[in-house]
Design an enzyme around this catalytic site. Structure first.
Site, PDB file in Angstrom:
ATOM      1  N   ASP A  37     -33.101  52.518   1.728  1.00 36.37           N
ATOM      2  CA  ASP A  37     -33.711  53.574   0.913  1.00 36.37           C
ATOM      3  C   ASP A  37     -32.801  54.008  -0.241  1.00 36.37           C
ATOM      4  OD1 ASP A  37     -35.650  55.291   0.122  1.00 36.37           O
ATOM      5  OD2 ASP A  37     -35.681  56.513   1.924  1.00 36.37           O
ATOM      6  N   LYS A  49     -43.005  59.344   2.149  1.00 37.02           N
ATOM      7  CA  LYS A  49     -43.484  60.360   1.210  1.00 37.02           C
ATOM      8  C   LYS A  49     -44.044  59.719  -0.055  1.00 37.02           C
ATOM      9  CE  LYS A  49     -39.489  62.437   0.933  1.00 37.02           C
ATOM     10  NZ  LYS A  49     -38.727  61.592   1.794  1.00 37.02           N
ATOM     11  N   ASN A  76     -45.238  53.003   0.786  1.00 34.64           N
ATOM     12  CA  ASN A  76     -45.694  52.332   1.999  1.00 34.64           C
ATOM     13  C   ASN A  76     -44.825  51.094   2.172  1.00 34.64           C
ATOM     14  OD1 ASN A  76     -47.961  53.837   0.784  1.00 34.64           O
ATOM     15  ND2 ASN A  76     -49.058  53.165   2.590  1.00 34.64           N
ATOM     16  N   ASP A  79     -29.068  60.184  -0.181  1.00 37.07           N
ATOM     17  CA  ASP A  79     -30.124  60.522   0.788  1.00 37.07           C
ATOM     18  C   ASP A  79     -29.755  59.992   2.174  1.00 37.07           C
ATOM     19  OD1 ASP A  79     -32.514  61.657   1.621  1.00 37.07           O
ATOM     20  OD2 ASP A  79     -33.761  59.977   0.981  1.00 37.07           O
ATOM     21  N   LYS A 107     -41.831  47.065  -0.183  1.00 34.35           N
ATOM     22  CA  LYS A 107     -41.915  48.525  -0.290  1.00 34.35           C
ATOM     23  C   LYS A 107     -42.749  48.817  -1.534  1.00 34.35           C
ATOM     24  CE  LYS A 107     -39.053  52.699  -0.510  1.00 34.35           C
ATOM     25  NZ  LYS A 107     -37.695  53.238  -0.365  1.00 34.35           N
TER      26      LYS A 107
HETATM   27  N1  LIG Z   1     -35.276  46.258   4.796  1.00 33.61           N
HETATM   28  C1  LIG Z   1     -35.834  46.859   5.855  1.00 33.61           C
HETATM   29  N2  LIG Z   1     -35.821  46.274   7.082  1.00 33.61           N
HETATM   30  C2  LIG Z   1     -36.400  46.880   8.127  1.00 33.61           C
HETATM   31  N3  LIG Z   1     -37.046  48.065   8.071  1.00 33.61           N
HETATM   32  C3  LIG Z   1     -37.105  48.687   6.879  1.00 33.61           C
HETATM   33  C4  LIG Z   1     -36.508  48.126   5.717  1.00 33.61           C
HETATM   34  N4  LIG Z   1     -36.735  48.953   4.680  1.00 33.61           N
HETATM   35  C5  LIG Z   1     -37.430  49.992   5.168  1.00 33.61           C
HETATM   36  N5  LIG Z   1     -37.658  49.847   6.493  1.00 33.61           N
HETATM   37  C6  LIG Z   1     -38.431  50.779   7.357  1.00 33.61           C
HETATM   38  O1  LIG Z   1     -39.351  51.494   6.565  1.00 33.61           O
HETATM   39  C7  LIG Z   1     -39.068  52.882   6.588  1.00 33.61           C
HETATM   40  C8  LIG Z   1     -39.260  53.493   5.210  1.00 33.61           C
HETATM   41  O2  LIG Z   1     -38.402  52.879   4.272  1.00 33.61           O
HETATM   42  P1  LIG Z   1     -37.540  53.722   3.242  1.00 33.61           P
HETATM   43  O3  LIG Z   1     -36.644  54.656   3.963  1.00 33.61           O
HETATM   44  O4  LIG Z   1     -36.924  52.759   2.280  1.00 33.61           O
HETATM   45  O5  LIG Z   1     -38.672  54.499   2.455  1.00 33.61           O
HETATM   46  P2  LIG Z   1     -39.131  56.018   2.499  1.00 33.61           P
HETATM   47  O6  LIG Z   1     -38.262  56.852   3.350  1.00 33.61           O
HETATM   48  O7  LIG Z   1     -40.588  56.004   2.713  1.00 33.61           O
HETATM   49  O8  LIG Z   1     -38.822  56.332   1.037  1.00 33.61           O
HETATM   50  P3  LIG Z   1     -39.368  57.485   0.191  1.00 33.61           P
HETATM   51  O9  LIG Z   1     -38.849  58.741   0.843  1.00 33.61           O
HETATM   52  O10 LIG Z   1     -38.736  57.157  -1.146  1.00 33.61           O
HETATM   53  O11 LIG Z   1     -40.856  57.358   0.217  1.00 33.61           O
HETATM   54  C9  LIG Z   1     -37.653  53.002   7.115  1.00 33.61           C
HETATM   55  O12 LIG Z   1     -37.472  54.194   7.777  1.00 33.61           O
HETATM   56  C10 LIG Z   1     -37.534  51.799   8.029  1.00 33.61           C
HETATM   57  O13 LIG Z   1     -38.090  52.115   9.294  1.00 33.61           O
HETATM   58 MG   LIG Z   2     -36.305  56.674   4.053  1.00 37.96          MG
END
Ligand SMILES: Nc1ncnc2c1ncn2[C@@H]1O[C@H](COP(=O)(O)OP(=O)(O)OP(=O)(O)O)[C@@H](O)[C@H]1O
Ligand SMILES: [Mg+2]
Length: 228
Positions: free
Chosen positions: A180, A41, A44, A163, A58
């Protein structure tokens, strides 16, 4: 990072993010951007190459919903009194995730090691593991107990994730890794009890589907009343 690789992302990120990525690679946090693993959301997520291993970057989009971020951050004592521009709020949000991860690591919670944060870019450890959403545990009871233990350690570190769901837990060879952490809150936050209840609710709903018999209130109390 080579100039060519850099140009490939010209249309993906704004000027300042590209400069940030270039600076970080110049400082040796990674060598090359490999490719996207997720477009969330607000962010990237990419894997990057660092020597012989992978790392994760991230990147919070500078078009993210900063008003929602601000509402979330305002009551957290660590960030109260924070005012500023849209960009500075997004940068603080990224810094918050970095600090939360560090704090969790200090109490041995199984989370990615954060290496650095620069503006809207967070560099952290990569886990070659699927989300719990895509890989249910072989032994739900065992996995559930491990999760409770991680949440207890996190609580002892003074944090609630806020979350938690199968979308933010990796199944790393049948052990949970929490990810996250941008929403995670200090225990001084006024609604922390409700947020922990919601985290526990999400877990209980998920694990009941896998056949566990769980009482939500009892499971909540296991974390809420844990002693350091
Ligand atoms: N350290 C990590 N190692 C492996 N995969 C990861 C890692 N961090 C994130 N991911 C992958 O990236 C995806 C998105 O990361 P994250 O959940 O941190 O962000 P997000 O859900 O996009 O956050 P936001 O909702 O704040 O935008 C995760 O679902 C996972 O598949
Ligand atoms: Mg997430």
């Amino acid at each position: 990072m080579s100039k060519n690789k850099f140009i490939a992302y010209e249309n993906v990120f704004d000027e300042s993010t590209l400069r940030g990525l270039f600076n970080l690679s110049g400082q040796g946090y990674f060598d090359n951007i490999e490719g996207p693993i997720s477009t969330g959301k607000e962010s990237n997520v990419f894997t990057v190459q660092y020597k012989n291993e992978k790392r994760v970057v991230k990147i919070y989009r500078t078009s993210a919903n900063f008003k929602k971020m601000y509402e979330y951050m305002k009551p957290d004592p660590r960030f109260s009194g924070m005012k500023g521009t849209k960009l500075s709020i997004i940068y603080t949000w990224a810094k918050k995730e970095y600090r939360n991860l560090l704090r969790a690591r200090e109490k041995n919670v199984h989370v990615p090691m954060p290496y650095t944060v620069h503006k809207n870019i967070l560099v952290m450890e990569y886990f070659d593991a699927p989300l719990l959403l895509y890989k249910a545990p072989k032994n739900p009871q065992d996995f559930y107990e491990r999760l409770i233990s991680e949440l207890q350690k996190l609580f002892c570190a003074g944090l609630v994730h806020a979350d938690i769901s199968e979308y933010n837990i990796l199944n790393d060879k049948e052990k949970p890794v929490l990810i996250d952490f941008s929403h995670a809150l200090d225990l001084k936050y006024p609604h922390v009890q409700r947020l922990l209840q919601r985290d526990v609710h999400n877990l209980v709903v998920y694990f009941k589907k896998l056949g566990l018999k769980l009482d939500e209130e009892k499971e909540f109390m296991r974390i809420w009343t844990v002693k350091n």
